[in-house]
Scaffold this active site. Structure first.
Site, PDB file in Angstrom:
ATOM      1  NE  ARG A   1      23.860  93.966  68.375  1.00 54.61           N
ATOM      2  CZ  ARG A   1      22.842  93.540  69.125  1.00 54.61           C
ATOM      3  NH1 ARG A   1      21.997  94.392  69.686  1.00 54.61           N
ATOM      4  NH2 ARG A   1      22.675  92.254  69.334  1.00 54.61           N
TER       5      ARG A   1
ATOM      6  CG  HIS B   1      18.423  89.777  67.344  1.00 50.81           C
ATOM      7  ND1 HIS B   1      19.061  90.944  67.708  1.00 50.81           N
ATOM      8  CD2 HIS B   1      17.271  89.757  68.060  1.00 50.81           C
ATOM      9  CE1 HIS B   1      18.323  91.607  68.586  1.00 50.81           C
ATOM     10  NE2 HIS B   1      17.224  90.908  68.813  1.00 50.81           N
TER      11      HIS B   1
ATOM     12  CD  GLU C   1      18.393  90.774  74.684  1.00 48.73           C
ATOM     13  OE1 GLU C   1      17.294  90.211  74.604  1.00 48.73           O
ATOM     14  OE2 GLU C   1      18.505  91.988  74.903  1.00 48.73           O
TER      15      GLU C   1
ATOM     16  CG  ASN D   1      21.313  94.054  74.260  1.00 56.78           C
ATOM     17  OD1 ASN D   1      22.273  94.673  73.794  1.00 56.78           O
ATOM     18  ND2 ASN D   1      20.658  93.115  73.591  1.00 56.78           N
TER      19      ASN D   1
ATOM     20  CE1 TYR E   1      15.405  97.929  75.104  1.00 57.34           C
ATOM     21  CE2 TYR E   1      16.710  95.962  75.573  1.00 57.34           C
ATOM     22  CZ  TYR E   1      16.205  96.885  74.668  1.00 57.34           C
ATOM     23  OH  TYR E   1      16.504  96.776  73.341  1.00 57.34           O
TER      24      TYR E   1
ATOM     25  CD  GLU F   1      18.977  94.862  71.575  1.00 57.84           C
ATOM     26  OE1 GLU F   1      17.929  94.864  72.270  1.00 57.84           O
ATOM     27  OE2 GLU F   1      19.322  93.921  70.855  1.00 57.84           O
TER      28      GLU F   1
HETATM   29  C1  BGC Z   1      15.852  92.400  72.034  1.00 53.63           C
HETATM   30  C2  BGC Z   1      15.117  93.162  70.961  1.00 53.63           C
HETATM   31  C3  BGC Z   1      13.787  93.628  71.512  1.00 53.63           C
HETATM   32  C4  BGC Z   1      14.058  94.559  72.666  1.00 53.63           C
HETATM   33  C5  BGC Z   1      12.831  95.143  73.322  1.00 53.63           C
HETATM   34  C6  BGC Z   1      15.761  92.984  73.404  1.00 53.63           C
HETATM   35  O1  BGC Z   1      15.506  91.964  74.310  1.00 53.63           O
HETATM   36  O2  BGC Z   1      17.171  92.130  71.660  1.00 53.63           O
HETATM   37  O3  BGC Z   1      14.981  92.345  69.847  1.00 53.63           O
HETATM   38  O4  BGC Z   1      12.965  94.203  70.557  1.00 53.63           O
HETATM   39  O5  BGC Z   1      14.769  93.883  73.660  1.00 53.63           O
HETATM   40  O6  BGC Z   1      12.064  94.162  73.915  1.00 53.63           O
END
Ligand code: BGC
Length: 447
Positions: free
Chosen positions: A77, A121, A166, A291, A293, A351
């Site tokens: 991607r 992006h 995002e 995405n 995290y 992501e």
């Molecule tokens: C984004 C990336 C970023 C990653 C880590 C996401 O919000 O799409 O571009 O590097 O998180 O912060």
């Protein structure tokens, strides 16, 4: 479904974004983007870092694709830089910009790797920012025109398209808190920018239905919010935070409405949208990219503007270099929440990854990153659990293939499964890359 708990043709991939890796931002007739401008404004990016060279991927893309292949990845991607293709944002296309992405896609296909292309992006052409950027309602048309030009050139070869990456970050970082380009801080601007982002998304999907023959979707970042206590204040604060980050964009795109909490958050700054204007944001998409995290445990906090909600750090958890709590269960919760709230939609985890400290140059014995390995293993298991509970997850893209420019935090934060020595541009797969390779080779069976 294979025995491993992952579908047979599961797309095991890695993700990157143009400004974070390409370098050569003004090469071959490209115009500056807002990130180029932001990076060259003193004080905006840590250590004065810029994307001028980054991973030099613009010139080394073949080497990087060879790495993808060596690691056995099935998909990649990437994002396209709008200002390489339309240096002025609108008007005449710069065919050299399109040529670059065409070479990239052809090389991916030649190596048997499925491309997923993101149209936006975060690197808006600076020329469009001069005309109001995401605050100018004309941007929906500008974005649709740019999208059409790209579809016309590449749709035969790219089968998975993403309109925006995002939208929450674009609006929150760019227009509400000002930490990201273009660096505005205004609660009047943020909801207008968000609305225009979703109008642009809808217009790009409409353009795709006219030009394209494959699949197009949206990528959102989801961060499940859990109340810190059962108090009515914390529960309400959690609902505000969750509406702002998660439902604002998905309710608009999939239900054609905005969550009521937004009016509470923005007060007099909340625009009086007509219901028909909001309903028009809902257009059928072929898949949703998530995405993920981290999560947030949320409490009421009168001093936090404008949400009146803040995150409570969890004392016994592992945190990444960015202070994000490692919480794999949150990924499963997010996927199940999407299914329950919006119905059965094909999903990709577009992501997921972590920044942990790795040294600037790779040691001779290789880069050992056990925390990243554990992060990936646990998150992949969480996805397997979501699939077992009925989520239609079709692929996973680790963030990121390469260490790269972590936006306003510069090069200090390393997310790559491949180490980049920014002095020599040498790439060294980390232990996490070898781990991921093994997962792919067994279609998740080794998890
Ligand atoms: C984004 C990336 C970023 C990653 C880590 C996401 O919000 O799409 O571009 O590097 O998180 O912060």
């Amino acid at each position: 479904m294979s025995d491993s708990g992952f579908p047979q043709n599961f797309l095991w991939g890695a993700a990157t974004a143009a400004y974070q890796i390409e370098g050569s931002p003004l090469a071959d007739g490209a115009g500056p983007s807002i990130w180029h401008r932001f990076a060259h404004t003193p004080g905006r990016i840590r250590n004065g870092d810029t994307g001028d060279i980054a991973c030099d991927h613009y010139r080394r893309f073949r080497e990087d694709i060879a790495l993808l292949r060596e690691l056995g990845l099935k998909a990649y991607r990437f994002s396209l830089s709008w200002s390489r293709i339309f240096p002025e944002g609108v008007g005449a296309a710069n065919s050299k910009g399109l040529d670059f992405y065409e070479r990239l896609v052809d090389e991916l296909l030649a190596q048997g790797i499925e491309p997923m292309a993101t149209l936006y992006h975060w690197d808006l052409p600076a020329a469009l920012d001069d005309r109001g950027g995401w605050l100018n309602p004309d941007i929906a048309r500008w974005f649709a025109d740019y999208s059409s030009a790209v579809f016309r050139r590449l749709d035969g070869r790219v089968k998975l398209w993403v309109t925006l990456n995002e939208p929450w970050v674009v609006s929150d970082g760019g227009y509400l808190h000002g930490t990201l380009a273009p660096g505005h801080r205004s609660h009047f601007e943020a909801p207008r920018a968000s609305h225009n982002l979703m109008r642009a998304h809808a217009a790009s999907v409409a353009a795709y239905r006219a030009e394209g023959q494959h699949q197009i979707g949206l990528v959102v970042n989801l961060e499940p919010k859990y109340p810190a206590t059962a108090s009515a204040e914390d529960v309400a604060a959690t609902a505000r935070a969750e509406a702002h980050m998660n439902r604002q964009y998905l309710d608009a795109a999939l239900l054609g409405k905005y969550p009521e909490e937004l009016m509470e958050i923005y007060g007099e700054a909340w625009p009086a949208w007509k219901p028909a204007e909001v309903a028009a944001l809902r257009v059928p998409i072929d898949f949703l990219g998530v995405n993920y995290y981290s999560r947030s445990v949320t409490r009421a906090d009168a001093s936090s503007w404008p949400l009146r909600a803040s995150a409570v750090r969890q004392p016994h958890a592992t945190h990444t270099e960015l202070s994000w709590e490692v919480f794999p269960q949150g990924l499963q919760d997010a996927l199940l929440w999407v299914k329950q709230r919006y119905g059965d939609l094909p999903l990709y985890v577009t992501e997921n990854g972590a920044a942990f400290y790795d040294p600037p140059s790779a040691p001779a014995e290789g880069v050992q990153d056990p925390l990243r390995v554990a992060y990936l293993r646990e998150h992949l298991r969480a996805i397997r659990g979501a699939i077992a509970k009925g989520c239609d997850v079709r692929g996973y893209f680790v963030w990121s293939l390469l260490d790269n420019l972590e936006w306003a935090l510069g090069y200090a934060m390393r997310f790559g499964i491949v180490h980049v020595d920014f002095e020599s541009q040498r790439r060294t797969p980390k232990a996490s890359a070898r781990f991921y390779s093994g997962v792919i080779a067994t279609n998740g069976g080794s998890l």
